[in-house]
Enzyme design. Structure first.
Site, PDB file in Angstrom:
ATOM      1  N   GLY A   1      -3.626   9.625 -11.707  1.00 53.39           N
ATOM      2  CA  GLY A   1      -2.782   8.979 -12.725  1.00 53.39           C
ATOM      3  C   GLY A   1      -1.852   8.030 -12.017  1.00 53.39           C
TER       4      GLY A   1
ATOM      5  CG  PHE B   1      -1.876  -1.163   1.235  1.00 51.72           C
ATOM      6  CD1 PHE B   1      -3.020  -1.190   0.456  1.00 51.72           C
ATOM      7  CD2 PHE B   1      -1.584  -2.277   2.015  1.00 51.72           C
ATOM      8  CE1 PHE B   1      -3.875  -2.285   0.453  1.00 51.72           C
ATOM      9  CE2 PHE B   1      -2.435  -3.379   2.022  1.00 51.72           C
ATOM     10  CZ  PHE B   1      -3.582  -3.387   1.242  1.00 51.72           C
TER      11      PHE B   1
ATOM     12  NE  ARG C   1       5.537   3.379 -13.570  1.00 53.04           N
ATOM     13  CZ  ARG C   1       5.906   2.355 -12.794  1.00 53.04           C
ATOM     14  NH1 ARG C   1       6.107   1.168 -13.318  1.00 53.04           N
ATOM     15  NH2 ARG C   1       6.069   2.532 -11.500  1.00 53.04           N
TER      16      ARG C   1
ATOM     17  CB  CYS D   1      -1.252   2.341  -8.256  1.00 50.85           C
ATOM     18  SG  CYS D   1       0.350   1.646  -7.823  1.00 50.85           S
TER      19      CYS D   1
HETATM   20  P1  NAD Z   1       8.353  -1.279 -11.593  1.00 51.51           P
HETATM   21  O1  NAD Z   1       8.094  -1.378 -13.029  1.00 51.51           O
HETATM   22  O2  NAD Z   1       8.957  -0.008 -11.045  1.00 51.51           O
HETATM   23  O3  NAD Z   1       9.314  -2.471 -11.121  1.00 51.51           O
HETATM   24  C1  NAD Z   1       9.186  -3.787 -11.550  1.00 51.51           C
HETATM   25  C2  NAD Z   1      10.587  -4.370 -11.652  1.00 51.51           C
HETATM   26  O4  NAD Z   1      10.507  -5.783 -11.896  1.00 51.51           O
HETATM   27  C3  NAD Z   1      11.416  -3.802 -12.803  1.00 51.51           C
HETATM   28  O5  NAD Z   1      12.631  -3.267 -12.292  1.00 51.51           O
HETATM   29  C4  NAD Z   1      11.665  -4.988 -13.721  1.00 51.51           C
HETATM   30  O6  NAD Z   1      12.903  -4.937 -14.376  1.00 51.51           O
HETATM   31  C5  NAD Z   1      11.580  -6.141 -12.738  1.00 51.51           C
HETATM   32  N1  NAD Z   1      11.330  -7.445 -13.331  1.00 51.51           N
HETATM   33  C6  NAD Z   1      10.394  -7.801 -14.265  1.00 51.51           C
HETATM   34  N2  NAD Z   1      10.489  -9.119 -14.553  1.00 51.51           N
HETATM   35  C7  NAD Z   1      11.475  -9.612 -13.782  1.00 51.51           C
HETATM   36  C8  NAD Z   1      12.042 -10.911 -13.620  1.00 51.51           C
HETATM   37  N3  NAD Z   1      11.591 -11.946 -14.312  1.00 51.51           N
HETATM   38  N4  NAD Z   1      13.051 -11.061 -12.741  1.00 51.51           N
HETATM   39  C9  NAD Z   1      13.516 -10.010 -12.027  1.00 51.51           C
HETATM   40  N5  NAD Z   1      13.023  -8.763 -12.142  1.00 51.51           N
HETATM   41  C10 NAD Z   1      12.016  -8.571 -13.005  1.00 51.51           C
HETATM   42  O7  NAD Z   1       6.985  -1.570 -10.848  1.00 51.51           O
HETATM   43  P2  NAD Z   1       6.483  -1.062  -9.412  1.00 51.51           P
HETATM   44  O8  NAD Z   1       5.934   0.299  -9.507  1.00 51.51           O
HETATM   45  O9  NAD Z   1       7.530  -1.339  -8.392  1.00 51.51           O
HETATM   46  O10 NAD Z   1       5.241  -2.045  -9.202  1.00 51.51           O
HETATM   47  C11 NAD Z   1       5.412  -3.417  -8.945  1.00 51.51           C
HETATM   48  C12 NAD Z   1       4.076  -4.000  -8.521  1.00 51.51           C
HETATM   49  O11 NAD Z   1       3.651  -3.410  -7.283  1.00 51.51           O
HETATM   50  C13 NAD Z   1       2.944  -3.745  -9.498  1.00 51.51           C
HETATM   51  O12 NAD Z   1       2.075  -4.835  -9.485  1.00 51.51           O
HETATM   52  C14 NAD Z   1       2.247  -2.538  -8.914  1.00 51.51           C
HETATM   53  O13 NAD Z   1       0.900  -2.455  -9.282  1.00 51.51           O
HETATM   54  C15 NAD Z   1       2.378  -2.802  -7.446  1.00 51.51           C
HETATM   55  N6  NAD Z   1       2.337  -1.600  -6.603  1.00 51.51           N
HETATM   56  C16 NAD Z   1       2.955  -0.462  -7.030  1.00 51.51           C
HETATM   57  C17 NAD Z   1       2.931   0.661  -6.209  1.00 51.51           C
HETATM   58  C18 NAD Z   1       3.596   1.934  -6.660  1.00 51.51           C
HETATM   59  O14 NAD Z   1       3.334   2.966  -6.052  1.00 51.51           O
HETATM   60  N7  NAD Z   1       4.442   1.915  -7.683  1.00 51.51           N
HETATM   61  C19 NAD Z   1       2.278   0.618  -4.967  1.00 51.51           C
HETATM   62  C20 NAD Z   1       1.677  -0.562  -4.565  1.00 51.51           C
HETATM   63  C21 NAD Z   1       1.707  -1.667  -5.392  1.00 51.51           C
END
Ligand code: NAD
Length: 429
Positions: A257, A152, A327, A260
């Site tokens: 935006g 969260f 994004r 998420c």
């Molecule tokens: P992000 O794109 O910043 O990071 C994802 C990372 O995973 C990337 O660095 C990518 O290279 C890596 N990756 C992909 N495939 C891989 C693999 N096979 N092995 C190793 N690494 C791999 O994404 P994020 O913003 O950190 O979001 C991640 C998840 O968390 C999403 O599902 C998102 O919805 C959720 N989330 C995001 C937020 C936010 O504020 N960004 C908050 C809560 C939940």
């Protein structure tokens, strides 16, 4: 405890760093070689306040390390957090291929019991699919558990949020998994809610959709306020004083935006439909949000009349303050619309500039707000950065071609702006 975090994006990196800080030994893995090479040099590839300092401290104390290869991290860890992306597909559903890839890799490299925890935001029933995938790819019969532990944190205050969560939700199907996850989070001394896996998955989608609903609701109210001359800021204050409602997420503006809300709303709509439920309310939330961006464009059109050939200065590009994340930022659609009408765009955002360059074309990027204001027919505020709140308005007025500010984030007091001689328009007041 020995933990692995797969995916070092906004969530994975913050989680890994903070879990190390509370005493665990953490290996963060990413298949993006560039990211890992930066991290190995103690450099944080994203802008997230406070993260780099704790990262350096924990690398030094050897509780935190980085790897480009999953194999070693799996072997050395008892708990594996999956934090890879779940981006939207064309039809709105979540692309779960990254989760599937990681589940396969984990299965192939497991040689004893592991707890595999999904932290990425996923539609309900993903836990089941992860379990099937692991079983299918295991080389021998090894016991394991799958759990859901939705995240969260908010970008921009991710470190604070990780250390001070309102709650930690753990969705489990065994006592063993429950005990392990409780042990992981015990140092945080926070409320832990234990549920089944499906409920935990829905908690995340429902929470984000509810927050998005609050934003669209106040934006709809803002439209009523504009039509009758009421002030949405006062309305939000009056509503928010009611403890059942609360003031947060009642900020009228150009809509939500980021990585998420838009995608999670879409994914929740999609999975609801798949399960046979037509979630009409969320469709409206989405529609209001889309219209809100065009509402700001219309305000600019109404004020400037002909857009073609006009110079519009933009203050703030990121989808919210304190992040470099572009994004699904509302600024993208707004700038594209203005450019399609022939506007010349000068923009300032010190943190999101580099990421914006990858998305927005033909924009003149400025190195401070005053450069964006210089010679502009109008300034549009799209992100409420502190720096924007503190700009020297007298200086801005002198620099602009015409003193017109269209504020998509209600940063300034309309009376004060009028007194200063600005033509100032904001949202819902
Ligand atoms: P992000 O794109 O910043 O990071 C994802 C990372 O995973 C990337 O660095 C990518 O290279 C890596 N990756 C992909 N495939 C891989 C693999 N096979 N092995 C190793 N690494 C791999 O994404 P994020 O913003 O950190 O979001 C991640 C998840 O968390 C999403 O599902 C998102 O919805 C959720 N989330 C995001 C937020 C936010 O504020 N960004 C908050 C809560 C939940």
């Amino acid at each position: 405890m020995r933990l692995a975090v797969i995916g070092t994006g906004y969530v994975g990196l913050t989680t890994g760093v903070c879990l190390a800080e509370i005493g665990h030994t953490v290996i963060c893995v990413d298949n993006d070689k560039k990211k890992i090479s930066l991290l190995k040099k103690n450099k944080v590839p994203i802008y997230e306040p406070g993260l780099e300092k704790i990262l350096k401290k924990n690398v030094k104390s050897r509780r935190l390390s980085f790897a480009g290869n999953i194999k070693d991290a799996i072997k050395k860890s008892e708990v594996i957090f999956i934090c890879v992306g779940t981006p939207p597909r064309e039809d709105g559903s979540a692309d779960l291929s990254y989760i599937e890839n990681v589940a396969e890799e984990i299965a192939k490299n497991m040689d004893n019991y592991k707890l595999i925890v999904d932290k990425s935001t996923v539609p309900v029933e993903t836990g089941e699919k992860v379990e099937i995938t692991i079983k299918r790819n295991l080389k021998k019969n090894i016991s394991f558990d799958v759990a859901s532990n939705p995240e969260f944190l908010r970008e921009g205050s991710a470190v604070y949020d990780t250390f001070n969560p309102d709650r930690v939700v753990i969705g489990v199907s065994s006592k063993r998994a429950e005990d392990i996850l409780k042990k992981v989070y015990r140092p945080l001394k926070t409320q832990i809610l234990v549920t089944d896996i499906k409920s935990a998955e829905i908690i995340k989608h429902a929470s984000n959709s509810f927050l998005a609903t609050k934003i669209s609701f106040i934006n709809a109210v803002a439209n009523i306020c504009e039509r009758c001359g009421a002030d949405v800021e006062k309305v939000a204050e009056g509503m928010g004083l009611d403890k059942r409602i609360g003031r947060s997420f009642l900020n009228a503006g150009i809509g939500f935006g980021g990585f998420c809300f838009p995608k999670d709303l879409e994914a929740f709509l999609w999975i609801s439909k798949k399960l046979g439920y037509n979630f009409e309310l969320l469709k409206n939330v989405k529609e209001i949000n889309e219209k809100q961006k065009q509402h700001l464009v219309k305000k600019i059109e109404d004020t400037l009349w002909v857009i073609k050939g006009k110079t519009i200065g933009i203050l703030g590009l990121a989808f919210k303050p304190n992040t470099d994340d572009m994004r699904f930022a509302p600024s993208i659609d707004i700038i594209n619309s203005l450019q399609s009408e022939g506007a010349r765009i000068k923009a300032y955002d010190s943190k999101a500039k580099e990421r914006a360059k990858e998305i927005l074309e033909n924009v003149i990027y400025c190195s401070n707000p005053y450069e964006a204001a210089k010679g502009s027919d109008c300034l549009a505020i799209l992100t409420e950065w502190d720096e924007v709140k503190k700009i020297d308005l007298k200086k801005i007025k002198k620099l602009m071609k015409h003193p017109i500010i269209i504020d998509g984030r209600n940063v300034f007091d309309p009376d004060k702006m009028k007194k200063m001689g600005f033509l100032y328009k904001s949202i819902g007041r």
